[in-house]
Write a protein that holds these residues in place. Sequence first.
Motif, mmCIF file in Angstrom:
data_model
loop_
_atom_site.group_PDB
_atom_site.id
_atom_site.type_symbol
_atom_site.label_atom_id
_atom_site.label_comp_id
_atom_site.label_asym_id
_atom_site.label_seq_id
_atom_site.Cartn_x
_atom_site.Cartn_y
_atom_site.Cartn_z
ATOM 1 N N ASP A 35 0.847 -1.182 0.000
ATOM 2 C CA ASP A 35 0.000 0.000 0.000
ATOM 3 C C ASP A 35 0.895 1.249 0.000
ATOM 4 O OD1 ASP A 35 -2.800 0.702 -0.032
ATOM 5 O OD2 ASP A 35 -2.494 1.610 1.930
ATOM 6 N N VAL A 36 0.292 2.435 -0.118
ATOM 7 C CA VAL A 36 1.068 3.646 -0.398
ATOM 8 C C VAL A 36 1.896 4.157 0.768
ATOM 9 C CG1 VAL A 36 -0.440 4.433 -2.247
ATOM 10 C CG2 VAL A 36 -0.938 5.098 0.108
ATOM 11 N N TRP A 37 1.860 3.490 1.926
ATOM 12 C CA TRP A 37 2.791 3.840 2.997
ATOM 13 C C TRP A 37 4.234 3.578 2.552
ATOM 14 C CZ3 TRP A 37 6.128 0.019 4.449
ATOM 15 C CH2 TRP A 37 5.768 -1.296 4.117
ATOM 16 N N SER A 38 4.387 2.626 1.621
ATOM 17 C CA SER A 38 5.717 2.205 1.208
ATOM 18 C C SER A 38 6.378 3.233 0.300
ATOM 19 C CB SER A 38 5.636 0.867 0.481
ATOM 20 O OG SER A 38 6.883 0.494 -0.051
ATOM 21 N N THR A 39 7.682 3.323 0.403
ATOM 22 C CA THR A 39 8.438 4.219 -0.481
ATOM 23 C C THR A 39 8.750 3.546 -1.806
ATOM 24 O OG1 THR A 39 10.517 3.464 0.509
ATOM 25 C CG2 THR A 39 9.493 5.448 1.437
ATOM 26 N N LYS A 40 8.360 2.268 -1.930
ATOM 27 C CA LYS A 40 8.635 1.543 -3.171
ATOM 28 C C LYS A 40 7.372 0.846 -3.693
ATOM 29 C CE LYS A 40 10.467 -2.275 -0.415
ATOM 30 N NZ LYS A 40 11.553 -3.234 -0.224
ATOM 31 N N PRO A 41 6.317 1.618 -3.959
ATOM 32 C CA PRO A 41 5.109 1.006 -4.501
ATOM 33 C C PRO A 41 5.360 0.434 -5.890
ATOM 34 C CG PRO A 41 4.973 3.389 -4.664
ATOM 35 C CD PRO A 41 6.209 3.081 -3.870
ATOM 36 N N VAL A 42 4.710 -0.670 -6.203
ATOM 37 C CA VAL A 42 4.880 -1.275 -7.523
ATOM 38 C C VAL A 42 4.001 -0.558 -8.536
ATOM 39 C CG1 VAL A 42 5.467 -3.516 -6.579
ATOM 40 C CG2 VAL A 42 3.081 -2.970 -7.008
ATOM 41 N N ASP A 43 4.319 -0.722 -9.816
ATOM 42 C CA ASP A 43 3.509 -0.080 -10.842
ATOM 43 C C ASP A 43 2.401 -1.017 -11.304
ATOM 44 O OD1 ASP A 43 4.633 -1.910 -12.655
ATOM 45 O OD2 ASP A 43 6.176 -0.503 -13.277
ATOM 46 N N ALA A 44 1.507 -0.496 -12.161
ATOM 47 C CA ALA A 44 0.321 -1.246 -12.570
ATOM 48 C C ALA A 44 0.678 -2.543 -13.282
ATOM 49 C CB ALA A 44 -0.557 -0.372 -13.467
ATOM 50 N N ARG A 45 1.720 -2.505 -14.126
ATOM 51 C CA ARG A 45 2.111 -3.709 -14.861
ATOM 52 C C ARG A 45 2.552 -4.807 -13.899
ATOM 53 N NH1 ARG A 45 6.323 -3.128 -19.705
ATOM 54 N NH2 ARG A 45 4.548 -1.918 -20.466
ATOM 55 N N GLU A 46 3.318 -4.415 -12.884
ATOM 56 C CA GLU A 46 3.778 -5.397 -11.914
ATOM 57 C C GLU A 46 2.616 -5.967 -11.118
ATOM 58 O OE1 GLU A 46 7.104 -5.830 -8.329
ATOM 59 O OE2 GLU A 46 6.962 -3.983 -9.512
ATOM 60 N N VAL A 47 1.642 -5.115 -10.774
ATOM 61 C CA VAL A 47 0.453 -5.590 -10.063
ATOM 62 C C VAL A 47 -0.281 -6.639 -10.886
ATOM 63 C CG1 VAL A 47 -1.839 -4.931 -9.243
ATOM 64 C CG2 VAL A 47 0.141 -3.534 -8.646
ATOM 65 N N MET A 48 -0.454 -6.379 -12.180
ATOM 66 C CA MET A 48 -1.144 -7.336 -13.049
ATOM 67 C C MET A 48 -0.389 -8.657 -13.123
ATOM 68 S SD MET A 48 -3.942 -5.994 -13.920
ATOM 69 C CE MET A 48 -4.423 -7.241 -15.118
ATOM 70 N N ASN A 49 0.933 -8.590 -13.200
ATOM 71 C CA ASN A 49 1.731 -9.814 -13.229
ATOM 72 C C ASN A 49 1.570 -10.610 -11.940
ATOM 73 O OD1 ASN A 49 2.747 -9.358 -15.806
ATOM 74 N ND2 ASN A 49 4.559 -8.262 -15.060
ATOM 75 N N ILE A 50 1.566 -9.907 -10.820
ATOM 76 C CA ILE A 50 1.417 -10.578 -9.527
ATOM 77 C C ILE A 50 0.017 -11.175 -9.400
ATOM 78 C CG2 ILE A 50 1.342 -10.203 -7.035
ATOM 79 C CD1 ILE A 50 3.572 -8.117 -7.439
ATOM 80 N N MET A 51 -0.994 -10.471 -9.901
ATOM 81 C CA MET A 51 -2.361 -11.008 -9.854
ATOM 82 C C MET A 51 -2.453 -12.315 -10.629
ATOM 83 S SD MET A 51 -4.908 -7.701 -10.095
ATOM 84 C CE MET A 51 -6.365 -8.741 -10.081
ATOM 85 N N LYS A 52 -1.788 -12.395 -11.775
ATOM 86 C CA LYS A 52 -1.805 -13.628 -12.565
ATOM 87 C C LYS A 52 -1.106 -14.761 -11.815
ATOM 88 C CE LYS A 52 -1.972 -11.339 -17.085
ATOM 89 N NZ LYS A 52 -1.239 -11.054 -18.350
ATOM 90 N N GLN A 53 0.014 -14.449 -11.174
ATOM 91 C CA GLN A 53 0.706 -15.456 -10.393
ATOM 92 C C GLN A 53 -0.149 -15.928 -9.219
ATOM 93 O OE1 GLN A 53 4.472 -13.789 -9.167
ATOM 94 N NE2 GLN A 53 4.905 -13.014 -11.222
ATOM 95 N N ASN A 54 -0.797 -14.989 -8.552
ATOM 96 C CA ASN A 54 -1.635 -15.330 -7.410
ATOM 97 C C ASN A 54 -2.857 -16.135 -7.822
ATOM 98 O OD1 ASN A 54 0.095 -14.097 -5.650
ATOM 99 N ND2 ASN A 54 -1.221 -12.350 -5.198
ATOM 100 N N ASP A 55 -3.382 -15.852 -9.010
ATOM 101 C CA ASP A 55 -4.531 -16.605 -9.518
ATOM 102 C C ASP A 55 -4.190 -18.093 -9.583
ATOM 103 O OD1 ASP A 55 -7.197 -16.695 -11.095
ATOM 104 O OD2 ASP A 55 -5.770 -17.668 -12.451
ATOM 105 N N HIS A 56 -3.022 -18.404 -10.062
ATOM 106 C CA HIS A 56 -2.575 -19.797 -10.140
ATOM 107 C C HIS A 56 -2.447 -20.404 -8.745
ATOM 108 C CE1 HIS A 56 -0.475 -23.330 -11.668
ATOM 109 N NE2 HIS A 56 0.493 -23.095 -10.796
#
Length: 257
Positions: A206-227
């Motif tokens: 979440d945005v408390w972090s100084t290293k938030p991921v970008d939208a592309r990375e979020v989508m990639n992680i969502m696909k991995q998590n789906d599996h």
Amino acid sequence: MAYIGIIGGSGLYDLMPESTKKVIETPFGNPSDAVEIGEVNGVEVAFLPRHGKKHTIPPHKVNYRANIWALHELGVERIIGLNAVGSLREDYKPGEIVIPDQYIDFTKRRDLTFYDGPQVYHISEADPFCPEMNSILYDTARNLKIPVHNSGTYITIEGPRFSTRAESKMFRQFADIIGMTLVPEVSLAGELALCYSVIASITDYDVWSTKPVDAREVMNIMKQNDHKVRDILFNALPLIKKERKCSCSLRLDNAKM
């Protein structure tokens, strides 16, 4: 008859290759979509996409009462919610799974109860999630060598906007993960004395972090998590028996005023 219901969240809209659709009318309006009845690893389940099949319903507009009521009408006694969440902790990393055991309600405008009168019930939510299912889901993920946390507090915000940095810093003092769809789903299940557990997939910090991921990375992680979520469900569902040894079925005992 399906005794297990699965409510799909962001990223998971299809669960079974073959299913029968049932349109359920409820006293609270229409559910998010038709309920699909089919089998996962030999277990009959009722699947309902929380946001609709095409993700057309934002979290603050989901008809949570109709969704839970529809599954209850079909004979479901146990519900597993699938949720995408942000992390409020450094050690709860994107790509990992959390089986939460507590929640904080920070929503503002949702219909939170089936009991608007004249019947009034005050159920206990001290331990809101089913300990029996939580244990099975956690052990299954561990056996599959999927990074998983067996506890966590899920704070639910109203949405559809994300938190400000100030809000995020406040929330992380009290919770571990953050999302928009747990409440009132969990408490409504409790009001019908159903078992309820969540497989929460961390997609980002979440945005408390100084290293938030970008939208592309979020989508990639969502696909991995789906599996990962599908693997957990496939292996855990046969272990979740119809006979309930937990106390979830007793939530309405002594709750009526």
